[in-house]
Design a protein around this motif. Structure first.
Motif, PDB file in Angstrom:
ATOM      1  N   VAL A   1     -10.402 -19.622 -10.911  1.00 35.70           N
ATOM      2  CA  VAL A   1     -11.548 -19.351 -11.788  1.00 35.70           C
ATOM      3  C   VAL A   1     -12.838 -19.362 -10.982  1.00 35.70           C
ATOM      4  CG1 VAL A   1     -12.853 -20.185 -13.772  1.00 35.70           C
ATOM      5  CG2 VAL A   1     -10.367 -20.305 -13.795  1.00 35.70           C
ATOM      6  N   MET A   2     -12.994 -20.353 -10.121  1.00 35.47           N
ATOM      7  CA  MET A   2     -14.235 -20.479  -9.357  1.00 35.47           C
ATOM      8  C   MET A   2     -14.382 -19.348  -8.353  1.00 35.47           C
ATOM      9  SD  MET A   2     -15.657 -23.788  -7.269  1.00 35.47           S
ATOM     10  CE  MET A   2     -14.188 -23.904  -6.255  1.00 35.47           C
ATOM     11  N   GLY A   3     -13.283 -18.955  -7.682  1.00 37.07           N
ATOM     12  CA  GLY A   3     -13.364 -17.922  -6.663  1.00 37.07           C
ATOM     13  C   GLY A   3     -13.565 -16.533  -7.221  1.00 37.07           C
ATOM     14  N   LYS A   4     -13.060 -16.297  -8.429  1.00 33.41           N
ATOM     15  CA  LYS A   4     -13.111 -14.941  -8.975  1.00 33.41           C
ATOM     16  C   LYS A   4     -14.224 -14.716  -9.997  1.00 33.41           C
ATOM     17  CE  LYS A   4      -8.164 -13.923  -8.407  1.00 33.41           C
ATOM     18  NZ  LYS A   4      -6.906 -13.577  -9.126  1.00 33.41           N
ATOM     19  N   TYR A   5     -14.472 -15.719 -10.864  1.00 33.19           N
ATOM     20  CA  TYR A   5     -15.321 -15.426 -12.020  1.00 33.19           C
ATOM     21  C   TYR A   5     -16.462 -16.412 -12.255  1.00 33.19           C
ATOM     22  CZ  TYR A   5     -11.078 -12.736 -12.953  1.00 33.19           C
ATOM     23  OH  TYR A   5     -10.007 -11.896 -12.838  1.00 33.19           O
ATOM     24  N   HIS A   6     -16.320 -17.670 -11.859  1.00 36.72           N
ATOM     25  CA  HIS A   6     -17.287 -18.689 -12.280  1.00 36.72           C
ATOM     26  C   HIS A   6     -17.697 -19.548 -11.075  1.00 36.72           C
ATOM     27  CE1 HIS A   6     -19.246 -20.795 -15.630  1.00 36.72           C
ATOM     28  NE2 HIS A   6     -18.954 -21.934 -15.025  1.00 36.72           N
ATOM     29  N   PRO A   7     -18.634 -19.082 -10.271  1.00 36.14           N
ATOM     30  CA  PRO A   7     -19.012 -19.814  -9.048  1.00 36.14           C
ATOM     31  C   PRO A   7     -20.039 -20.909  -9.301  1.00 36.14           C
ATOM     32  CG  PRO A   7     -20.250 -17.776  -9.169  1.00 36.14           C
ATOM     33  CD  PRO A   7     -19.366 -17.808 -10.387  1.00 36.14           C
ATOM     34  N   HIS A   8     -19.717 -21.851 -10.205  1.00 33.27           N
ATOM     35  CA  HIS A   8     -20.677 -22.905 -10.543  1.00 33.27           C
ATOM     36  C   HIS A   8     -20.142 -24.295 -10.241  1.00 33.27           C
ATOM     37  CE1 HIS A   8     -23.383 -20.057 -12.416  1.00 33.27           C
ATOM     38  NE2 HIS A   8     -22.395 -19.589 -13.158  1.00 33.27           N
ATOM     39  N   GLY A   9     -19.193 -24.410  -9.368  1.00 32.79           N
ATOM     40  CA  GLY A   9     -18.668 -25.723  -9.014  1.00 32.79           C
ATOM     41  C   GLY A   9     -17.379 -26.031  -9.746  1.00 32.79           C
ATOM     42  N   ASP A  10     -16.525 -26.792  -9.081  1.00 33.56           N
ATOM     43  CA  ASP A  10     -15.202 -27.068  -9.664  1.00 33.56           C
ATOM     44  C   ASP A  10     -15.239 -28.100 -10.779  1.00 33.56           C
ATOM     45  OD1 ASP A  10     -15.920 -29.159  -8.055  1.00 33.56           O
ATOM     46  OD2 ASP A  10     -13.983 -29.358  -7.047  1.00 33.56           O
ATOM     47  N   ALA A  11     -16.253 -28.971 -10.797  1.00 35.64           N
ATOM     48  CA  ALA A  11     -16.282 -30.048 -11.797  1.00 35.64           C
ATOM     49  C   ALA A  11     -16.383 -29.488 -13.212  1.00 35.64           C
ATOM     50  CB  ALA A  11     -17.443 -30.992 -11.509  1.00 35.64           C
ATOM     51  N   SER A  12     -17.278 -28.539 -13.414  1.00 32.32           N
ATOM     52  CA  SER A  12     -17.452 -27.987 -14.765  1.00 32.32           C
ATOM     53  C   SER A  12     -16.200 -27.240 -15.211  1.00 32.32           C
ATOM     54  CB  SER A  12     -18.665 -27.060 -14.808  1.00 32.32           C
ATOM     55  OG  SER A  12     -18.479 -25.958 -13.936  1.00 32.32           O
ATOM     56  N   ILE A  13     -15.527 -26.566 -14.290  1.00 32.94           N
ATOM     57  CA  ILE A  13     -14.316 -25.817 -14.649  1.00 32.94           C
ATOM     58  C   ILE A  13     -13.191 -26.779 -14.997  1.00 32.94           C
ATOM     59  CG2 ILE A  13     -12.622 -24.144 -13.838  1.00 32.94           C
ATOM     60  CD1 ILE A  13     -14.807 -23.062 -11.946  1.00 32.94           C
ATOM     61  N   TYR A  14     -13.014 -27.824 -14.187  1.00 36.05           N
ATOM     62  CA  TYR A  14     -11.926 -28.776 -14.463  1.00 36.05           C
ATOM     63  C   TYR A  14     -12.194 -29.544 -15.752  1.00 36.05           C
ATOM     64  CZ  TYR A  14      -8.375 -32.342 -13.764  1.00 36.05           C
ATOM     65  OH  TYR A  14      -7.282 -33.185 -13.928  1.00 36.05           O
ATOM     66  N   ASP A  15     -13.453 -29.894 -16.001  1.00 41.99           N
ATOM     67  CA  ASP A  15     -13.788 -30.549 -17.268  1.00 41.99           C
ATOM     68  C   ASP A  15     -13.424 -29.654 -18.449  1.00 41.99           C
ATOM     69  OD1 ASP A  15     -14.709 -32.753 -15.950  1.00 41.99           O
ATOM     70  OD2 ASP A  15     -16.838 -32.223 -16.102  1.00 41.99           O
ATOM     71  N   THR A  16     -13.634 -28.354 -18.289  1.00 49.80           N
ATOM     72  CA  THR A  16     -13.278 -27.406 -19.345  1.00 49.80           C
ATOM     73  C   THR A  16     -11.773 -27.386 -19.574  1.00 49.80           C
ATOM     74  OG1 THR A  16     -15.197 -26.018 -18.865  1.00 49.80           O
ATOM     75  CG2 THR A  16     -13.367 -24.983 -20.023  1.00 49.80           C
ATOM     76  N   VAL A  17     -10.998 -27.332 -18.478  1.00 49.80           N
ATOM     77  CA  VAL A  17      -9.532 -27.344 -18.594  1.00 49.80           C
ATOM     78  C   VAL A  17      -9.067 -28.624 -19.276  1.00 49.80           C
ATOM     79  CG1 VAL A  17      -7.370 -27.369 -17.286  1.00 49.80           C
ATOM     80  CG2 VAL A  17      -9.235 -25.848 -16.588  1.00 49.80           C
ATOM     81  N   VAL A  18      -9.655 -29.750 -18.881  1.00 52.97           N
ATOM     82  CA  VAL A  18      -9.252 -31.040 -19.439  1.00 52.97           C
ATOM     83  C   VAL A  18      -9.533 -31.099 -20.931  1.00 52.97           C
ATOM     84  CG1 VAL A  18      -9.831 -33.498 -19.459  1.00 52.97           C
ATOM     85  CG2 VAL A  18      -9.448 -32.327 -17.289  1.00 52.97           C
ATOM     86  N   LYS A  19     -10.744 -30.706 -21.334  1.00 53.17           N
ATOM     87  CA  LYS A  19     -11.099 -30.810 -22.746  1.00 53.17           C
ATOM     88  C   LYS A  19     -10.239 -29.892 -23.598  1.00 53.17           C
ATOM     89  CE  LYS A  19     -15.033 -31.114 -25.851  1.00 53.17           C
ATOM     90  NZ  LYS A  19     -16.498 -31.056 -26.008  1.00 53.17           N
ATOM     91  N   MET A  20      -9.920 -28.684 -23.086  1.00 53.21           N
ATOM     92  CA  MET A  20      -9.089 -27.766 -23.860  1.00 53.21           C
ATOM     93  C   MET A  20      -7.663 -28.255 -23.992  1.00 53.21           C
ATOM     94  SD  MET A  20     -10.342 -23.870 -23.013  1.00 53.21           S
ATOM     95  CE  MET A  20      -9.991 -23.900 -21.265  1.00 53.21           C
ATOM     96  N   ALA A  21      -7.300 -29.293 -23.223  1.00 50.84           N
ATOM     97  CA  ALA A  21      -5.950 -29.853 -23.287  1.00 50.84           C
ATOM     98  C   ALA A  21      -5.887 -31.159 -24.067  1.00 50.84           C
ATOM     99  CB  ALA A  21      -5.411 -30.078 -21.873  1.00 50.84           C
ATOM    100  N   GLN A  22      -7.035 -31.660 -24.549  1.00 46.77           N
ATOM    101  CA  GLN A  22      -7.066 -32.953 -25.238  1.00 46.77           C
ATOM    102  C   GLN A  22      -6.850 -32.771 -26.741  1.00 46.77           C
ATOM    103  OE1 GLN A  22     -10.916 -34.427 -24.051  1.00 46.77           O
ATOM    104  NE2 GLN A  22     -10.077 -35.510 -22.280  1.00 46.77           N
TER     105      GLN A  22
END
Length: 847
Positions: free
Chosen positions: A74-95
């Motif tokens: 995600v970070m390399g292709k579409y969302h170059p804003h840091g891995d923390a925000s992307i992983y937080d998104t993955v985590v919340k969508m799994a809770q």
């Protein structure tokens, strides 16, 4: 700096530049980060994460992939804003406690409802949930627009097709610049039925939609209190919803306890328990002996052990009041609509979802129709070639190159380039008879499919029918039972649930100092006792009123200006027996006026009235319902004549007989029906005619056994009601009791034989005694001594209380002595004395 360089400098107003730059920044945050799109209910980071997982084949039917790989893609292709925000998104969508229907299926530690963070991305694994794949369905059929990614090396969707109504089902939370969104989750089955209802009836009202979709359905369950906040949110896009956890009271071996099984949405369970423990330590909540968290993978279980003497319901109400066991969820339905942030009601959200789905279904159908027609065109060429296979083969063999063969087929058989190319690529096995039939069957099936797709595109109603069928199937496939209950409870938390219901004594001084005391403070004494100190007054201040009320009653405080203010009894500070109390101006918003009359009311009845009497004998009857809406600044009650003031207010019914008593001891009996009914702010009519210098002192409703009249000197008596013959209103009445020249009647009330009276003097001395100890005498007599008063002291009033089964206080000591040491000579052995005929004083003007 050269003149050429100076020529390139453009003067800019710094205020305008700051304004435009800040607006650009704000809109960037609003559109590109914090606010979801109304069509798919996703923010850019969520959309890019789901799209990247779909592109890498990380679907629910494939093995899990490391979360770090997902984040990197995600970070390399579409969302170059840091891995923390992307992983937080993955985590919340799994809770499951954050999303009503999770979009990511996680494996490993993805955090907890106690606020524990997820494990590092290198330890966890993830894949798409089946529901998320519904969001991505048909994305490769040109259903949505694609835009370049951040470096224009790839293309990403501007929105997902969104068959799954994610915004309504999972809600969204985000804080932008100058605005925020906080959308509540809902039940998928209810959402699908509501969308179907809007399709069936585009004019459906919000109230009708609420019968299908009654309110939010939070992933953690709980109970929603009332529907007013839901209605506001559904109608206007903003509303406050009160959520309460689910708790049950258990009684195990006579030791009660509270079991909490559900907590409000977005509440940290561990922090909530710490809050409870802190309140117990600070003694703000009493009755709790232990708190244990017994939650496990099967659900929440918080055990609150109570002390044996505690009241479980009161403790539970205190927990609701003071802890996160009850919270408010402020709904703000803010979403991006046509690249603009808008606050939307329920119908608008559904309409925008349908508008998006109509576009998706139309583009998908056009794509499928185009592909079907292209395939049908090829099949026509193949069938033509099979029917004339020998000629086709001869033509191909006669050609030197593929290009010559294609041109020959086009020229000889009337084919186009696409058909000719398909014939040249046809395998020899297609020459078999069965293969020929398969092609014919496929052609016929395509013909039917083309007709079906053409029919869908022919009418917008057919597109809506497809959407309705899809959303209904989706609800049946993934929907489940509602978790959050909705109760009809309305308004703020009821403070009365935290307060014990009991009788208290209220006293008010001339300078408007008020206090409440437990009724048990005053034990019973025999008639003629001295009483005990009930209130310490400052110099020149005297007690004017004393009465009993329930802690849950309303006090209607009427002022010298004819206005009325509302006050709950439990809001009056409870003070010690000897304290002065609190100035009533600290409890009411008085405007240069003082409280002159108070009445306690437990409820406002449509069948009862308030009867107002003034010092000069005026009387007004007003329905209770006109005083049932409290206002902080009070309202006008009655209109007063100049120099007149309100002295008493009674709650009566429409058929009562009344007795008005004056300070000189005159009493007049008449029926309330002779008093015309008025509205608030009325002047009223004459109730009793007064002699010069006389004043109206009290009003009694004939509804008990006797009339008890007490004078300022502490003398009093009970009299049969039959002693007072009915007279017309606005007359002078008859003599009730003999009074001294310097002291008149203080109060006159209807009493029962089993009542008790609580008397208070101007100096704050209080005495409680039984009504049965006061003798019954004829009209015109002086009565017996009820309370012994010190020199210079006098009674200011008494109140009626129900007798309690308690011992009468022994009349010894400094606060309770016998009446024999200072009683008048006539009071020596007989209660009935001074029984003179009904005569007037020699000089009435000396009163």
């Amino acid at each position: 700096m050269t003149s050429e360089e100076r020529g390139r400098i453009i003067p800019v107003n710094i205020e305008q530049e700051m304004k435009s730059s800040y607006i650009d920044y704000a809109m960037s945050v609003i559109i590109g980060r914090a606010i979801p799109d109304v069509r798919d209910g996703l923010k850019p980071v969520h959309r890019r994460t789901l799209f990247a997982m779909g592109e890498m084949g990380n679907t629910h039917d494939k093995p899990f992939k490391k979360s770090a790989r997902v984040v990197g893609d995600v970070m390399g292709k579409y969302h170059p804003h840091g891995d923390a925000s992307i992983y937080d998104t993955v985590v919340k969508m799994a809770q499951p406690f954050s999303y009503r229907h999770t979009l990511v299926e996680g494996q490993g530690n993805f955090g907890s409802i106690d606020g524990d963070s997820a494990a590092a991305m290198r330890y966890t694994e993830a894949r798409l949930d089946p529901v998320a794949e519904e969001l991505l369905e048909d994305i490769n059929k040109e259903t949505v627009n694609f835009v370049p990614n951040f470096d224009e090396s790839l293309r990403e969707p501007s929105v997902l097709p969104g068959k799954f109504p994610n915004l309504l089902v999972n809600g969204s939370t985000g804080i932008a610049v100058g605005m925020a969104t906080n959308m509540a989750p809902h039940n998928l089955g209810e959402v699908s039925r509501a969308i179907a209802a809007v399709i069936d009836n585009p004019e459906i009202t919000t109230d009708d939609l609420m019968t299908i979709m009654p309110g939010p359905d939070f992933p953690t369950g709980g109970v929603i209190l009332g529907t007013s906040g839901i209605k506001n949110a559904y109608r206007d896009g903003r509303g406050k919803v009160r959520i309460r956890g689910v708790a049950e009271i258990e009684d195990e071996e006579k030791k009660p306890r509270i079991i909490i099984s559900e907590i409000p949405f977005q509440v940290n369970k561990s922090r909530m328990i710490e809050q409870m423990a802190a309140l117990v330590r600070e003694k703000k909540i009493d009755g709790i002996s232990d708190i244990r968290d017994e939650s496990d993978k099967d659900g929440i279980r918080v055990v609150i052990e109570l002390k044996r003497a505690s009241q479980p319901l009161t403790v539970l109400n205190q927990l609701y009041k003071h802890t996160a066991l009850e919270t408010t969820f402020g709904i703000i339905n803010l979403a991006i609509v046509d690249v603009q942030p808008k606050v939307l009601g329920l119908r608008s959200i559904i309409n925008e979802y349908l508008r998006h789905r109509r576009e998706v279904v139309r583009r998908r159908t056009e794509f499928d129709l185009r592909k079907a027609e292209e395939r049908q065109h090829i099949l026509k060429g193949l069938l033509l070639a099979l029917d004339r296979i020998d000629e086709v083969i001869a033509t191909i063999r006669a050609s030197k190159t593929g290009e010559e063969a294609s041109a020959a087929l086009i020229a000889q058989f009337g084919l186009d380039a696409v058909q000719a190319d398909a014939i040249l690529k046809m395998q020899l096995r297609r020459l078999a008879a069965l293969e020929h039939q398969k092609i014919a069957d496929e052609r016929d099936a395509l013909h039917r499919e083309i007709e079906r797709l053409s029919t869908i595109l022919a009418d917008d109603k057919n597109i809506l029918a497809v959407i309705r069928e899809e959303i209904t199937t989706l609800g049946e496939k993934y929907g489940n039972e509602r978790r959050t209950k909705i109760t009809p409870f309305e308004g703020e938390f009821d403070k009365e649930d935290l307060i014990e219901k009991r009788e208290v004594v209220i006293s008010l001084t001339g300078d408007n100092y008020i206090k409440s005391m437990p009724l048990e403070t005053y034990r019973g004494q025999h008639r003629g006792g001295r009483g005990i100190i009930g209130m310490a007054t400052k110099e020149d201040d005297v007690v004017q009123k004393v009465f009993t009320a329930c802690t849950h009653d309303y006090l209607l405080c009427f002022t010298s200006a004819g206005r009325v203010y509302w006050l709950k009894v439990y809001d009056i500070p409870e003070a010690s027996r000897t304290s002065r109390g609190k100035a009533i101006v600290n409890l009411l918003n008085l405007n240069e006026e003082r409280v002159t009359a108070i009445i306690s009311v437990s409820e406002f009845s449509d069948e009862r009235f308030f009867l107002f009497v003034t010092r000069e004998g005026m009387i007004v009857k007003i329905p209770q319902a006109e005083f049932s809406r409290p206002r902080a600044n009070g309202i006008n009650a009655i209109t007063l004549r100049e120099n007149d003031e309100l002295v008493h207010v009674k709650s009566i019914d429409a058929t009562s007989d009344l007795i008005l008593t004056t300070r000189f001891g005159q009493s007049l009996r008449f029926n309330i029906e002779t008093v015309p009914l008025r509205h608030r702010n009325a002047l009223g009519v004459i109730g009793i005619k007064l002699r010069y210098g006389d004043l109206l002192q009290d009003i009694a409703v004939i509804e008990k056994d006797h009339l008890l009249t007490i004078t300022e000197r502490g003398y009093g008596k009970r009299t049969e009601f039959d002693e007072f013959m009915g007279h017309g209103r606005a007359t002078m009445g008859v003599r009730n009791i003999q009074t001294d020249y310097s002291a008149g009647v203080v109060s006159s009330k209807a009493v029962s034989d089993d009542d008790e009276v609580l008397l208070m003097s101007r100096s704050g001395i209080v005495m409680r005694t039984a009504v049965s100890e006061i003798s019954i005498q004829k009209r015109g007599t002086r009565g017996v001594r009820i309370m012994k008063l010190d020199n210079g002291d006098s009674l200011v009033g008494f109140t009626i209380i129900k007798s309690a089964p308690e011992a009468v206080e022994t009349e010894t000591g400094s606060e309770s002595t016998s009446d024999n040491d200072s009683a008048p000579e006539s009071d020596s052995g007989s209660d009935e004395y001074d029984t003179e005929p009904d005569t007037e004083p020699e000089n009435m003007n000396e009163y």
